[in-house]
Design a protein around this motif. Structure first.
Motif, mmCIF file in Angstrom:
data_model
loop_
_atom_site.group_PDB
_atom_site.id
_atom_site.type_symbol
_atom_site.label_atom_id
_atom_site.label_comp_id
_atom_site.label_asym_id
_atom_site.label_seq_id
_atom_site.Cartn_x
_atom_site.Cartn_y
_atom_site.Cartn_z
ATOM 1 N N ALA A 201 0.849 -1.191 0.000
ATOM 2 C CA ALA A 201 0.000 0.000 0.000
ATOM 3 C C ALA A 201 0.882 1.237 0.000
ATOM 4 C CB ALA A 201 -0.930 0.009 1.216
ATOM 5 N N GLY A 202 0.675 2.113 -0.971
ATOM 6 C CA GLY A 202 1.463 3.336 -1.106
ATOM 7 C C GLY A 202 1.501 3.746 -2.563
ATOM 8 N N LYS A 218 6.511 -14.340 -7.809
ATOM 9 C CA LYS A 218 6.668 -15.300 -8.912
ATOM 10 C C LYS A 218 7.534 -16.483 -8.485
ATOM 11 C CE LYS A 218 6.060 -12.169 -12.866
ATOM 12 N NZ LYS A 218 6.731 -11.482 -13.998
ATOM 13 N N LEU A 219 8.620 -16.211 -7.790
ATOM 14 C CA LEU A 219 9.489 -17.293 -7.316
ATOM 15 C C LEU A 219 8.723 -18.261 -6.423
ATOM 16 C CD1 LEU A 219 12.819 -15.433 -6.389
ATOM 17 C CD2 LEU A 219 12.459 -17.007 -8.292
ATOM 18 N N LEU A 220 7.932 -17.735 -5.518
ATOM 19 C CA LEU A 220 7.170 -18.590 -4.614
ATOM 20 C C LEU A 220 6.142 -19.420 -5.376
ATOM 21 C CD1 LEU A 220 6.640 -16.115 -1.637
ATOM 22 C CD2 LEU A 220 8.107 -18.133 -1.657
ATOM 23 N N ARG A 221 5.494 -18.820 -6.332
ATOM 24 C CA ARG A 221 4.493 -19.553 -7.120
ATOM 25 C C ARG A 221 5.161 -20.666 -7.926
ATOM 26 N NH1 ARG A 221 -0.543 -16.909 -7.714
ATOM 27 N NH2 ARG A 221 -0.759 -17.630 -9.875
ATOM 28 N N GLU A 222 6.357 -20.380 -8.432
ATOM 29 C CA GLU A 222 7.089 -21.409 -9.172
ATOM 30 C C GLU A 222 7.483 -22.580 -8.272
ATOM 31 O OE1 GLU A 222 10.322 -19.196 -10.803
ATOM 32 O OE2 GLU A 222 9.068 -18.194 -12.322
ATOM 33 N N GLN A 223 7.610 -22.291 -6.960
ATOM 34 C CA GLN A 223 7.946 -23.332 -5.994
ATOM 35 C C GLN A 223 6.715 -24.060 -5.474
ATOM 36 O OE1 GLN A 223 10.190 -21.247 -2.963
ATOM 37 N NE2 GLN A 223 11.651 -20.437 -4.465
ATOM 38 N N GLY A 224 5.556 -23.697 -6.002
ATOM 39 C CA GLY A 224 4.323 -24.360 -5.612
ATOM 40 C C GLY A 224 3.582 -23.723 -4.462
ATOM 41 N N VAL A 225 4.024 -22.543 -4.024
ATOM 42 C CA VAL A 225 3.341 -21.841 -2.929
ATOM 43 C C VAL A 225 2.154 -21.077 -3.499
ATOM 44 C CG1 VAL A 225 3.562 -20.143 -1.084
ATOM 45 C CG2 VAL A 225 5.513 -21.595 -1.676
ATOM 46 N N GLU A 226 0.994 -21.263 -2.893
ATOM 47 C CA GLU A 226 -0.191 -20.499 -3.306
ATOM 48 C C GLU A 226 -0.100 -19.108 -2.677
ATOM 49 O OE1 GLU A 226 -4.093 -22.570 -3.393
ATOM 50 O OE2 GLU A 226 -2.995 -24.147 -2.321
ATOM 51 N N VAL A 227 0.054 -18.101 -3.498
ATOM 52 C CA VAL A 227 0.248 -16.751 -2.976
ATOM 53 C C VAL A 227 -0.318 -15.739 -3.954
ATOM 54 C CG1 VAL A 227 2.593 -16.681 -3.936
ATOM 55 C CG2 VAL A 227 1.982 -15.082 -2.126
ATOM 56 N N THR A 228 -0.951 -14.705 -3.425
ATOM 57 C CA THR A 228 -1.479 -13.599 -4.223
ATOM 58 C C THR A 228 -0.903 -12.288 -3.703
ATOM 59 O OG1 THR A 228 -3.406 -13.268 -2.790
ATOM 60 C CG2 THR A 228 -3.633 -14.833 -4.623
ATOM 61 N N LEU A 229 -1.004 -11.249 -4.522
ATOM 62 C CA LEU A 229 -0.480 -9.926 -4.160
ATOM 63 C C LEU A 229 -1.522 -8.868 -4.458
ATOM 64 C CD1 LEU A 229 1.790 -7.903 -3.409
ATOM 65 C CD2 LEU A 229 2.615 -8.102 -5.774
ATOM 66 N N THR A 230 -1.788 -8.018 -3.487
ATOM 67 C CA THR A 230 -2.679 -6.868 -3.667
ATOM 68 C C THR A 230 -1.856 -5.594 -3.595
ATOM 69 O OG1 THR A 230 -4.595 -8.001 -2.722
ATOM 70 C CG2 THR A 230 -4.649 -5.600 -2.714
ATOM 71 N N ALA A 231 -2.066 -4.684 -4.534
ATOM 72 C CA ALA A 231 -1.388 -3.382 -4.548
ATOM 73 C C ALA A 231 -2.442 -2.294 -4.429
ATOM 74 C CB ALA A 231 -0.585 -3.204 -5.832
ATOM 75 N N VAL A 232 -2.258 -1.401 -3.471
ATOM 76 C CA VAL A 232 -3.200 -0.313 -3.224
ATOM 77 C C VAL A 232 -2.440 1.000 -3.283
ATOM 78 C CG1 VAL A 232 -4.858 0.690 -1.622
ATOM 79 C CG2 VAL A 232 -4.573 -1.801 -1.719
ATOM 80 N N GLY A 233 -2.877 1.926 -4.128
ATOM 81 C CA GLY A 233 -2.220 3.228 -4.187
ATOM 82 C C GLY A 233 -2.389 3.900 -5.521
ATOM 83 N N GLN A 234 -1.805 5.082 -5.624
ATOM 84 C CA GLN A 234 -1.866 5.854 -6.856
ATOM 85 C C GLN A 234 -0.698 5.490 -7.758
ATOM 86 O OE1 GLN A 234 -1.945 10.087 -6.291
ATOM 87 N NE2 GLN A 234 -2.005 10.549 -8.469
ATOM 88 N N LYS A 258 -8.449 5.993 5.139
ATOM 89 C CA LYS A 258 -7.949 5.093 6.183
ATOM 90 C C LYS A 258 -8.884 3.914 6.428
ATOM 91 C CE LYS A 258 -9.866 8.173 9.716
ATOM 92 N NZ LYS A 258 -9.534 9.178 10.741
ATOM 93 N N GLU A 259 -10.193 4.125 6.266
ATOM 94 C CA GLU A 259 -11.129 3.030 6.476
ATOM 95 C C GLU A 259 -10.893 1.914 5.464
ATOM 96 O OE1 GLU A 259 -12.769 6.771 8.122
ATOM 97 O OE2 GLU A 259 -11.970 6.214 6.165
ATOM 98 N N GLY A 260 -10.590 2.316 4.221
ATOM 99 C CA GLY A 260 -10.297 1.328 3.188
ATOM 100 C C GLY A 260 -8.974 0.636 3.424
ATOM 101 N N VAL A 261 -7.965 1.408 3.878
ATOM 102 C CA VAL A 261 -6.662 0.802 4.183
ATOM 103 C C VAL A 261 -6.819 -0.254 5.268
ATOM 104 C CG1 VAL A 261 -4.363 1.250 5.127
ATOM 105 C CG2 VAL A 261 -5.369 2.853 3.491
#
Length: 371
Positions: A201-202, A218-234, A258-261
């Motif tokens: 966030a930023g 990407k590295l973690l996903r290639e290793q079979g780890v289930e992982v997502t990424l959320t990006a919040v900002g301008q 701030k309520e959304g953050v």
């Protein structure tokens, strides 16, 4: 007690009104001086004197700008109004005026060292380095937002013969977070979710280094780890829109209040922001308030706020492999880290921070009276 607050960045930051409000509650009457460029579109503020006092061309001459700033301070007769201590919220842009007031009128002052001071003035303006050192020498206290920036400043820019004396008067006081985050703290979390949820966030720009987090994910996903990424900002740079568009595991949301953050933080497991440069990084503390462990850059602002492994870990800003490794380390230690975040977040309560500043102001005035 009356304090003159010289706050050049007041109009661009929500931090100053929060601090000054808590200082007022603590019994400090603030006179807030905010110099701005002539013609700047800045709304009036009941809590501050927002003063157009320099032109665009004055940016080319440090001393010309400072003369105009000092003239406007004199015109407002703060000293005649009973001001007994000065708090300069930047070393160069505000600290020079505080130093001159000290030399000419004996007013004690404290000064903060921020990102622009270290990464612009000290780094590139070699002809002004001695000025910054002199301002620190004569200050009652020198405030750093983190121990990392304290060490960097002393090691890189202060002559060895003066390092001890300036270190002796230096203190580390972080920024605080909005009461809203402290008032809405959850219970510690027992484990990270599956899939693992990462959050940034930023503002999305080169300094914040979102691409490193994408590479680590990407590295973690290639290793079979289930992982997502959320990006919040301008999105401030076009390439980040392209990264988001071309990366299927990123969910993007625009800047929010701030309520959304807080809601985003409650729906994530780890906060990741390996910025290249960071004076402090307020959102790390906001993440802590929701029991979310954090990954921050080694040697930058948040590093050193707590011992490693208390609320998260420091990482390189260039090594996606290390970042991926630390993400997995946090998942393995998740309950202790989540509890550590909530147990330590009171460090960023503005009320406690205001009391620290109040004590420094009082001691500075007392010492002056005893001289």
């Amino acid at each position: 007690m009356k304090a003159l607050q010289i706050a050049n960045g007041y109009c661009d930051s929500k931090l100053y009104p929060l601090l000054f409000a808590k200082l007022e509650i603590a019994g400090i009457e603030n006179r807030v001086f905010v110099p701005v460029k002539i013609g700047a579109d800045v709304p009036p503020d009941e809590g501050a004197d927002i003063v157009p006092c320099f032109s665009q061309i004055d940016r080319l001459s440090f001393y010309s700008k400072q003369r105009k700033l000092l003239r406007e301070i004199s015109n407002r007769r703060y000293l005649e109004d009973g001001v007994s201590v000065v708090h300069a919220h930047t070393l160069f842009s505000a600290g020079y005026a505080a130093w001159r007031l000290h030399k000419e009128n004996g007013l004690p002052y404290i000064v903060a060292v921020r990102n622009t001071d270290v990464n612009v003035f000290f780094k590139y303006m070699l002809h002004l380095r001695h000025v910054g050192v002199q301002i620190m020498q004569d200050a009652y206290r020198v405030v750093f937002l983190s121990s990392a920036y304290l060490e960097q400043t002393l090691d890189r820019y202060v002559p060895r013969s003066l390092q001890h004396s300036i270190r002796q008067k230096s203190v580390v006081i972080p920024n605080g977070i909005d009461d809203y985050f402290l008032e809405n703290r959850p219970q510690p979390r027992s484990a990270a979710a599956t899939p693992l949820r990462l959050l940034y966030a930023g503002d999305l720009d080169a300094n914040k280094n979102l691409e490193l987090t994408v590479q680590a994910t990407k590295l973690l996903r290639e290793q079979g780890v289930e992982v997502t990424l959320t990006a919040v900002g301008q999105i401030l740079e076009e390439k980040y829109q392209k990264i988001i568009d071309e990366t299927p595991f990123i969910a993007y949301y625009p800047r929010c209040p701030k309520e959304g953050v807080l809601e985003h933080l409650r729906q994530t497991d780890i906060f990741v922001m390996p910025s290249h440069k960071e004076t402090f990084g307020l959102v790390y503390a906001e993440a802590m308030s929701q029991g979310v462990p954090v990954l921050y850059t080694r040697g930058q602002g948040f590093d050193g706020q707590f011992p490693e492994g208390t609320v998260g870990y420091a990482v390189s800003d260039t090594d996606p492999g290390e970042l991926a490794e630390k993400i997995m380390r946090i998942t393995a230690e998740y309950p202790n880290l989540s509890e550590g975040c909530l147990a330590n977040v009171q460090r960023f309560d503005w009320r406690k921070i205001a009391e620290e500043y109040k004590k420094i102001y009082q001691d500075a005035v007392k010492e002056k009276g005893e001289c």
